[in-house]
Write a protein that holds these residues in place. Structure first.
Motif, PDB file in Angstrom:
ATOM      1  N   ALA A 120      -9.963 -25.508  -5.712  1.00  0.00           N
ATOM      2  CA  ALA A 120     -11.008 -23.769  -6.885  1.00  0.00           C
ATOM      3  C   ALA A 120      -9.915 -22.887  -7.493  1.00  0.00           C
ATOM      4  O   ALA A 120      -9.065 -24.040  -7.437  1.00  0.00           O
ATOM      5  N   THR A 144     -16.670 -23.079  -7.344  1.00  0.00           N
ATOM      6  CA  THR A 144     -17.639 -24.120  -7.060  1.00  0.00           C
ATOM      7  C   THR A 144     -18.845 -23.575  -7.521  1.00  0.00           C
ATOM      8  O   THR A 144     -19.431 -23.072  -8.863  1.00  0.00           O
ATOM      9  N   GLN A 181     -14.072 -18.330  -3.625  1.00  0.00           N
ATOM     10  CA  GLN A 181     -14.935 -19.358  -2.658  1.00  0.00           C
ATOM     11  C   GLN A 181     -16.480 -18.597  -2.429  1.00  0.00           C
ATOM     12  O   GLN A 181     -17.151 -19.489  -2.535  1.00  0.00           O
TER      13      GLN A 181
END
Length: 421
Positions: free
Chosen positions: A224, A79, A382
């Motif tokens: 991700a 991220t 995440q």
């Protein structure tokens, strides 16, 4: 009080330390830079420099080069590592060199589409280029749809709208399909299970229509960190992909703490409420004016925690509007206002469902508190990734509930940290 001082305080408190099952410290890492590739259009390079981007991260340059060679790519970095530029750069570069070129962006949510539209518009305005970028979803006015079909260089949509509003009416989307050069699919880790199989079939329909109109778009996918991104991307698009997973973005020091609330009923194995524990722990960060995000598993839990934290804020002489909830069901304008408030640092704490787990730009916060295990290792990373600026210390705190899965993860940290998402 700084975050480092709060961490030292928590370590020294016996009542907190007794409930820690694991404290992982992830070392900081410097950025790996790369010069702008020679193929980047001068206007695009100048616009990026106006934004303060003098060089690219290594994974952005690697992605640009792979796309320039005609390959489909999947970019897999954490991220806030600059994945957006990895696809915007080749797309805008192509449209600047050939104004007839078209691109289609697919995002899993409308909120993410709006966020990326704003990012693109900012870059296009700096270039002073006539590149028309639109979102095409259920909220798009009927009057605007004809203009989008005829003149949109970049069409930003979601799988549902592609299925219902674009592919069945491909004859009126002639301009798009004849000149389609790129299809960008963001957050591909979101497309798993039945949803993933639906998207895979949708992409096959899209490719058949492109072939009919004489185009052969390249696919740029982003994800991700997951265990098999190249396999997933290949299954989704039905074509070979090049994996780019060497992250060049910097990372500050990160503390990842597993916290198991104390037992209140040993016979039944019931622990203190995760909501009460999160509320109690959040007070520390509110008191120190440290910006934080709390992830809750349900909408009801979001509202309860928001109420508790607002009560804490009142007692600490903090304005109640500096603590906000965020979930599906809020009006779009209200959600945009919360996102802006977080980015500008006006909101001290936000309590959210996994609606803020995806890559919506809310800036980088200092603390992420997870009220219960999110259900998968990928989702946990995440959500934890929402905390952490590129040069400062951050904290991710996983507070377990009494649920068996939570208890397994919290008591077997090696399963979590030694396993690929």
């Amino acid at each position: 009080m700084t975050l480092e001082q709060i961490l030292d305080l928590l370590r020294s408190r016996p009542e907190f330390a007794a409930n820690i099952t694991h404290w992982e410290e992830i070392e900081p890492r410097p950025a790996r830079w790369a010069a702008f590739p020679a193929q980047v259009h001068p206007r695009l390079r100048d616009a990026l420099k106006q934004k303060g981007i003098q060089q690219l991260y290594s994974h952005q340059a690697e992605a640009f080069q792979a796309v320039a060679e005609g390959k489909n790519v999947v970019v897999v970095t954490p991220t806030a590592s600059g994945k957006t530029l990895a696809y915007n750069l080749p797309v805008l570069n192509q449209i600047l060199r050939d104004p007839e070129s078209r691109a289609l962006y697919l995002f899993p949510t409308k909120a993410l589409s709006q966020d990326q539209l704003a990012e693109l518009h900012q870059l296009i305005e700096l270039m002073e280029a006539d590149i028309r970028t639109y979102t095409f979803d259920g909220d798009t006015p009927v009057a605007a749809r004809k203009a989008i079909r005829l003149s949109g260089h970049v069409v930003i949509t979601n799988p549902d709208m592609l299925h219902q509003g674009i592919l069945p009416h491909h004859t009126i989307w002639l301009k798009l399909f004849e000149n389609l050069k790129f299809v960008v699919i963001d957050e591909i880790h979101h497309y798993r299970g039945v949803f993933g199989s639906h998207l895979a079939n949708l992409i096959r329909r899209l490719r058949r229509i492109c072939t009919f109109y004489g185009s052969n778009p390249q696919f740029v996918c982003c994800s991700a960190t997951i265990a098999n991104p190249d396999q997933l991307a290949q299954e989704l698009i039905g074509a070979p992909v090049t994996l780019i997973d060497r992250n060049g973005a910097p990372r500050g020091r990160k503390h990842f703490v597993f916290y198991n609330p104390p037992v209140v009923n040993r016979q039944l194995g019931i622990r203190r409420s995760v909501v009460n524990e999160v509320s109690r722990l959040s007070r520390l960060f509110l008191e120190a004016r440290v910006q934080s995000i709390v992830f809750a598993r349900s909408r009801v839990r979001v509202e309860i925690l928001t109420r508790y934290l607002r009560e804490q804020a009142t007692r600490l002489h903090i304005r109640r509007d500096q603590v906000r909830g965020y979930r599906g069901g809020y009006l779009p304008l209200e959600r945009r206002a919360i996102e802006r408030g977080l980015k500008r640092g006006e909101i001290l704490s936000v309590v959210s469902t996994n609606a803020l787990e995806l890559g919506i730009d809310i800036g980088q916060l200092d603390v992420a508190i997870l009220a219960g295990f999110p259900g998968s290792i990928a989702s946990t990373w995440q959500q934890a990734g929402r905390a952490g600026r590129r040069s400062t210390t951050s904290l991710a705190l996983l507070v377990a509930s009494s649920a068996p899965l939570d208890q397994f993860i919290i008591n077997h940290p090696e399963y979590f940290f030694q396993r690929s998402p």
